[in-house]
Design a protein around this motif. Sequence first.
Motif: not given
Length: 154
Positions: A13-15, A40-48, A53-57
């Motif tokens: 989606e992001k790509k 081994d860790r926790k991490k905050k990530i950005q997910v769709p 799905y994405i939106f296009v104009q």
Amino acid sequence: MNWYVVYTKPKWEKKVAERLNEIGIKAYCPLITKERQWSDRKKKIQVPLFNSYIFVQVNEKDRNVIFEVTGAIRYLFWLGKPAIVKEKEIEAIQNWLDVPDTFEVMVDKWQKGDKIVLESGPFMAQSAIVQKVKHNHYVLVLESLGCILKVKIK
């Protein structure tokens, strides 16, 4: 120009949105921040917000241009035609994502069936119908977005 929904390859989606924006097509991939746990860790990530799905104009005549980008598979169809998303629905998603996790909602004594307009929070200025009244929350139906909202009472 209309907003359309494009189905993408899973996890692309992001790509796809990034590449469409690079070639001059306005693309929007709503993202939310989630905390993921690895061994081994926790991490905050950005997910769709919407998987695949994405939106296009884009103009109706230029709809096939999106297939020049790897990862864009097809348009989402509704009743045999490409699904069109209204500008105010895109703005509602953007407003909802811009609001912090907690916000104050002032609640009057609502009753089942009341038609209200939300005065604060991510759905500000949206009209809703009170569907359920409980001692610690209300259930609201947001007509324009076709979704149900649960509002907790403090």
